[in-house]
Design a protein around this motif. Structure first.
Motif, mmCIF file in Angstrom:
data_model
loop_
_atom_site.group_PDB
_atom_site.id
_atom_site.type_symbol
_atom_site.label_atom_id
_atom_site.label_comp_id
_atom_site.label_asym_id
_atom_site.label_seq_id
_atom_site.Cartn_x
_atom_site.Cartn_y
_atom_site.Cartn_z
ATOM 1 N N ASP A 1 16.666 6.027 0.076
ATOM 2 C CA ASP A 1 17.635 6.973 -0.509
ATOM 3 C C ASP A 1 17.415 7.150 -2.005
ATOM 4 O OD1 ASP A 1 19.016 7.808 1.814
ATOM 5 O OD2 ASP A 1 20.143 5.936 1.833
ATOM 6 N N ILE A 2 16.172 7.378 -2.374
ATOM 7 C CA ILE A 2 15.793 7.678 -3.763
ATOM 8 C C ILE A 2 15.208 9.088 -3.763
ATOM 9 C CG2 ILE A 2 14.265 7.103 -5.682
ATOM 10 C CD1 ILE A 2 14.329 4.196 -4.740
ATOM 11 N N PRO A 3 15.746 9.987 -4.590
ATOM 12 C CA PRO A 3 15.186 11.348 -4.633
ATOM 13 C C PRO A 3 13.701 11.321 -4.983
ATOM 14 C CG PRO A 3 17.193 11.189 -5.945
ATOM 15 C CD PRO A 3 16.830 9.797 -5.533
ATOM 16 N N MET B 112 0.852 -1.163 0.000
ATOM 17 C CA MET B 112 0.000 0.000 0.000
ATOM 18 C C MET B 112 0.901 1.230 0.000
ATOM 19 S SD MET B 112 -3.039 1.130 2.526
ATOM 20 C CE MET B 112 -4.205 0.241 1.559
ATOM 21 N N SER B 113 0.430 2.253 -0.625
ATOM 22 C CA SER B 113 1.173 3.500 -0.702
ATOM 23 C C SER B 113 0.380 4.607 -0.028
ATOM 24 C CB SER B 113 1.416 3.849 -2.170
ATOM 25 O OG SER B 113 2.047 5.098 -2.280
ATOM 26 N N ALA B 114 1.095 5.474 0.683
ATOM 27 C CA ALA B 114 0.469 6.634 1.318
ATOM 28 C C ALA B 114 1.465 7.773 1.302
ATOM 29 C CB ALA B 114 0.048 6.309 2.745
ATOM 30 N N GLY B 115 0.950 8.986 1.311
ATOM 31 C CA GLY B 115 1.807 10.164 1.251
ATOM 32 C C GLY B 115 1.929 10.861 2.593
ATOM 33 N N THR B 116 2.967 11.669 2.724
ATOM 34 C CA THR B 116 3.197 12.393 3.970
ATOM 35 C C THR B 116 2.560 13.774 3.972
ATOM 36 O OG1 THR B 116 5.331 13.198 3.150
ATOM 37 C CG2 THR B 116 5.351 11.174 4.472
ATOM 38 N N ASN B 117 2.121 14.248 2.816
ATOM 39 C CA ASN B 117 1.480 15.564 2.738
ATOM 40 C C ASN B 117 -0.025 15.435 2.913
ATOM 41 O OD1 ASN B 117 3.918 16.859 2.273
ATOM 42 N ND2 ASN B 117 3.723 16.683 0.069
ATOM 43 N N ARG B 118 -0.642 16.492 3.431
ATOM 44 C CA ARG B 118 -2.093 16.486 3.649
ATOM 45 C C ARG B 118 -2.877 16.311 2.353
ATOM 46 N NH1 ARG B 118 -2.391 21.680 7.264
ATOM 47 N NH2 ARG B 118 -0.690 21.064 8.612
ATOM 48 N N ASP B 119 -2.315 16.801 1.242
ATOM 49 C CA ASP B 119 -3.029 16.709 -0.034
ATOM 50 C C ASP B 119 -2.735 15.416 -0.790
ATOM 51 O OD1 ASP B 119 -0.417 17.321 -0.693
ATOM 52 O OD2 ASP B 119 -0.945 18.750 -2.260
ATOM 53 N N ALA B 120 -2.075 14.463 -0.143
ATOM 54 C CA ALA B 120 -1.769 13.179 -0.782
ATOM 55 C C ALA B 120 -3.064 12.437 -1.099
ATOM 56 C CB ALA B 120 -0.900 12.329 0.139
ATOM 57 N N GLU B 121 -3.054 11.673 -2.179
ATOM 58 C CA GLU B 121 -4.236 10.883 -2.550
ATOM 59 C C GLU B 121 -4.659 9.982 -1.394
ATOM 60 O OE1 GLU B 121 -5.377 7.552 -5.855
ATOM 61 O OE2 GLU B 121 -4.122 9.217 -6.494
ATOM 62 N N PHE C 109 8.436 2.023 4.128
ATOM 63 C CA PHE C 109 9.520 2.486 3.276
ATOM 64 C C PHE C 109 9.287 3.941 2.911
ATOM 65 C CE2 PHE C 109 9.058 -2.031 2.662
ATOM 66 C CZ PHE C 109 10.369 -2.488 2.729
ATOM 67 N N VAL C 110 10.340 4.733 3.011
ATOM 68 C CA VAL C 110 10.283 6.124 2.587
ATOM 69 C C VAL C 110 11.377 6.365 1.571
ATOM 70 C CG1 VAL C 110 9.223 6.951 4.727
ATOM 71 C CG2 VAL C 110 11.711 6.941 4.511
ATOM 72 N N MET C 111 11.164 7.350 0.720
ATOM 73 C CA MET C 111 12.133 7.643 -0.327
ATOM 74 C C MET C 111 13.390 8.324 0.237
ATOM 75 S SD MET C 111 10.654 6.731 -3.274
ATOM 76 C CE MET C 111 10.941 7.774 -4.670
ATOM 77 N N GLU C 112 13.196 9.321 1.109
ATOM 78 C CA GLU C 112 14.308 10.152 1.565
ATOM 79 C C GLU C 112 14.309 10.293 3.081
ATOM 80 O OE1 GLU C 112 13.077 13.655 -0.698
ATOM 81 O OE2 GLU C 112 14.862 13.376 -1.950
ATOM 82 N N ARG C 113 15.459 10.693 3.623
ATOM 83 C CA ARG C 113 15.590 10.898 5.067
ATOM 84 C C ARG C 113 14.630 11.955 5.620
ATOM 85 N NH1 ARG C 113 19.847 7.773 6.468
ATOM 86 N NH2 ARG C 113 21.228 7.234 4.742
ATOM 87 N N LYS D 59 9.821 13.378 9.059
ATOM 88 C CA LYS D 59 8.425 13.827 9.078
ATOM 89 C C LYS D 59 7.524 12.763 9.713
ATOM 90 C CE LYS D 59 5.467 16.374 5.916
ATOM 91 N NZ LYS D 59 5.299 16.781 4.531
ATOM 92 N N LEU D 60 7.733 11.508 9.357
ATOM 93 C CA LEU D 60 6.958 10.418 9.939
ATOM 94 C C LEU D 60 7.228 10.292 11.433
ATOM 95 C CD1 LEU D 60 6.336 9.578 7.010
ATOM 96 C CD2 LEU D 60 6.692 7.242 7.748
ATOM 97 N N GLN D 61 8.496 10.346 11.812
ATOM 98 C CA GLN D 61 8.840 10.216 13.222
ATOM 99 C C GLN D 61 8.265 11.366 14.043
ATOM 100 O OE1 GLN D 61 13.079 9.870 12.633
ATOM 101 N NE2 GLN D 61 13.011 7.660 12.978
#
Length: 79
Positions: A52-54, A1-10, A25-29, A34-36
């Motif tokens: 570590d993916i931009p 499942m995928s979820a975003g960290t921004n309020r406007d995420a799908e 899994f997160v793309m960047e540090r 932000k999650l923590q």
């Protein structure tokens, strides 16, 4: 499942989704931070992995898909 960290995420990330997950899994540090900061209590027993993916690729960009396949091969068997 995928979820975003921004309020406007799908699909915005929630404590309920974190509880559902075995790994996160997160793309960047900065995403990890932000999650923590926002979900510390829900993350206490979870494995949080930074790939570590931009985070600047367009959806379904072939280069992103390749990078995800390489980075995720450790976590998801290909057979």
């Amino acid at each position: 499942m995928s979820a975003g960290t921004n309020r406007d995420a799908e699909t915005p990330l929630s404590d309920e989704l974190i509880e559902w997950a075995d790994y996160i899994f997160v793309m960047e540090r900065p995403h990890r931070k932000k999650l923590q900061d926002k979900h510390r209590a829900a993350l206490k027993d979870k494995r949080l992995v930074v790939l570590d993916i931009p985070d600047g690729f367009e959806l379904m960009d072939p280069n992103l898909i390749h990078m995800l396949n390489v980075k995720m091969s450790r976590w998801i068997p290909t057979n």
